[in-house]
Design a protein around this motif. Structure first.
Motif, mmCIF file in Angstrom:
data_model
loop_
_atom_site.group_PDB
_atom_site.id
_atom_site.type_symbol
_atom_site.label_atom_id
_atom_site.label_comp_id
_atom_site.label_asym_id
_atom_site.label_seq_id
_atom_site.Cartn_x
_atom_site.Cartn_y
_atom_site.Cartn_z
ATOM 1 N N ALA A 110 -0.696 -12.529 0.701
ATOM 2 C CA ALA A 110 -0.796 -11.888 1.763
ATOM 3 C C ALA A 110 0.472 -12.000 2.832
ATOM 4 O O ALA A 110 1.061 -11.086 3.225
ATOM 5 C CB ALA A 110 -2.040 -12.053 2.478
ATOM 6 N N LEU A 111 0.657 -13.120 3.230
ATOM 7 C CA LEU A 111 1.768 -13.440 3.974
ATOM 8 C C LEU A 111 2.906 -13.065 3.212
ATOM 9 O O LEU A 111 3.887 -12.507 4.090
ATOM 10 C CB LEU A 111 1.929 -15.022 4.167
ATOM 11 C CG LEU A 111 3.282 -15.477 4.825
ATOM 12 C CD1 LEU A 111 3.250 -15.138 6.269
ATOM 13 C CD2 LEU A 111 3.301 -16.908 4.768
ATOM 14 N N LEU A 114 3.005 -9.124 3.714
ATOM 15 C CA LEU A 114 3.460 -8.672 4.913
ATOM 16 C C LEU A 114 4.814 -8.890 5.558
ATOM 17 O O LEU A 114 5.257 -8.150 6.126
ATOM 18 C CB LEU A 114 2.023 -9.280 5.972
ATOM 19 C CG LEU A 114 0.813 -8.962 5.640
ATOM 20 C CD1 LEU A 114 -0.050 -9.639 6.518
ATOM 21 C CD2 LEU A 114 0.710 -7.302 6.035
ATOM 22 N N LEU A 115 5.049 -10.197 4.946
ATOM 23 C CA LEU A 115 6.694 -10.101 5.459
ATOM 24 C C LEU A 115 7.710 -9.280 4.919
ATOM 25 O O LEU A 115 8.462 -8.745 5.391
ATOM 26 C CB LEU A 115 7.262 -11.711 4.875
ATOM 27 C CG LEU A 115 6.736 -12.976 5.860
ATOM 28 C CD1 LEU A 115 7.065 -14.124 5.222
ATOM 29 C CD2 LEU A 115 7.582 -12.686 7.124
ATOM 30 N N LEU A 116 7.304 -8.860 3.673
ATOM 31 C CA LEU A 116 7.979 -7.876 2.873
ATOM 32 C C LEU A 116 7.883 -6.537 3.314
ATOM 33 O O LEU A 116 8.922 -5.960 3.763
ATOM 34 C CB LEU A 116 7.618 -7.867 1.363
ATOM 35 C CG LEU A 116 8.252 -7.149 0.442
ATOM 36 C CD1 LEU A 116 9.697 -8.197 0.131
ATOM 37 C CD2 LEU A 116 7.721 -7.363 -1.111
ATOM 38 N N TYR A 132 -0.565 -1.837 -0.527
ATOM 39 C CA TYR A 132 0.609 -2.976 -0.536
ATOM 40 C C TYR A 132 -0.184 -4.230 -0.983
ATOM 41 O O TYR A 132 0.599 -5.220 -1.352
ATOM 42 C CB TYR A 132 1.351 -3.106 0.688
ATOM 43 C CG TYR A 132 2.276 -2.076 0.706
ATOM 44 C CD1 TYR A 132 3.011 -1.451 -0.298
ATOM 45 C CD2 TYR A 132 2.870 -1.607 2.019
ATOM 46 C CE1 TYR A 132 4.046 -0.644 0.044
ATOM 47 C CE2 TYR A 132 3.616 -0.753 2.377
ATOM 48 C CZ TYR A 132 4.139 0.010 1.149
ATOM 49 O OH TYR A 132 5.255 0.904 1.518
ATOM 50 N N LEU A 133 -1.503 -4.278 -0.570
ATOM 51 C CA LEU A 133 -2.122 -5.753 -0.749
ATOM 52 C C LEU A 133 -2.901 -5.817 -2.204
ATOM 53 O O LEU A 133 -3.601 -6.803 -2.227
ATOM 54 C CB LEU A 133 -3.185 -5.687 0.349
ATOM 55 C CG LEU A 133 -2.637 -5.763 1.726
ATOM 56 C CD1 LEU A 133 -3.700 -5.947 2.918
ATOM 57 C CD2 LEU A 133 -1.660 -6.869 2.157
ATOM 58 N N GLY A 139 -3.283 -11.296 -7.790
ATOM 59 C CA GLY A 139 -2.487 -12.780 -7.975
ATOM 60 C C GLY A 139 -3.669 -13.511 -7.692
ATOM 61 O O GLY A 139 -3.514 -14.923 -8.419
ATOM 62 N N MET A 140 -4.933 -13.599 -6.973
ATOM 63 C CA MET A 140 -5.854 -14.514 -6.606
ATOM 64 C C MET A 140 -6.398 -14.699 -8.220
ATOM 65 O O MET A 140 -6.897 -15.607 -8.575
ATOM 66 C CB MET A 140 -6.787 -14.096 -5.670
ATOM 67 C CG MET A 140 -6.163 -14.384 -4.211
ATOM 68 S SD MET A 140 -7.150 -13.513 -2.871
ATOM 69 C CE MET A 140 -8.800 -14.230 -3.271
#
Length: 160
Positions: A110-111, A114-116, A132-133, A139-140
């Motif tokens: 998520a970090l 959000l950075l992307l 986007y999430l 991935g989890m």
């Protein structure tokens, strides 16, 4: 095993992650594609932080930028930040169960997303969409299997 063979397998797994990132999938599934390169980077940073570090993350981010066609340096910076956070906390994260690690890797993904988004918004004016999430969730879900697979090969090949 000689150290050169261990490094070779690490880079081979990163190359496989790059190939999974650019492999064509149907449009409906592209939204749910996990961030393969970042997941593999996080595993190797967690397992061998002295071998796979921020420099490796930056290089893989540049390769991802070139292959995916994003603004050069966006993935490199985001990979480096996430890799730094994982490397600094690798001793703590190793003590967690795989399920707890999966939740923590979800936070790292998520970090990254959000950075992307923030960098893309700053550079190109992209607007945020909750879609986007989706790679965070996938991935989890993928993390436990990827962790067990890479750990098995790392132990089998005696990569240290």
């Amino acid at each position: 095993m000689r150290p050169a063979q261990g490094i070779g397998f690490i880079y081979l797994s990163l190359l496989a992650a790059l190939l999974l990132t650019v492999t064509p999938v149907p449009f409906q599934f592209n939204l749910f594609r996990p961030d393969w390169v970042l997941l593999v980077l996080m595993y190797w940073t967690l397992a061998l932080p002295r071998r796979v570090n921020i420099g490796t993350a930056f290089l893989m981010g540049l390769l991802t930028d070139v292959l995916v066609g994003t603004v050069l340096g966006v993935n490199a910076l985001a990979f480096s930040v996430v890799s730094f956070v994982v490397a600094v906390n690798h001793l703590k994260i190793r003590n967690f169960s795989v399920i707890q690690q999966s939740l923590l890797m979800g936070l790292m993904l998520a970090l990254y997303q959000l950075l992307l988004f923030w960098l893309s918004h700053f550079l190109t004016g992209v607007n945020f969409r909750p879609a986007y999430l989706w790679p965070v969730l996938t991935g989890m879900i993928v993390w436990p299997w990827l962790f067990w697979l890479l750990r098995r090969y790392r132990r089998q090949l005696k990569i240290q």
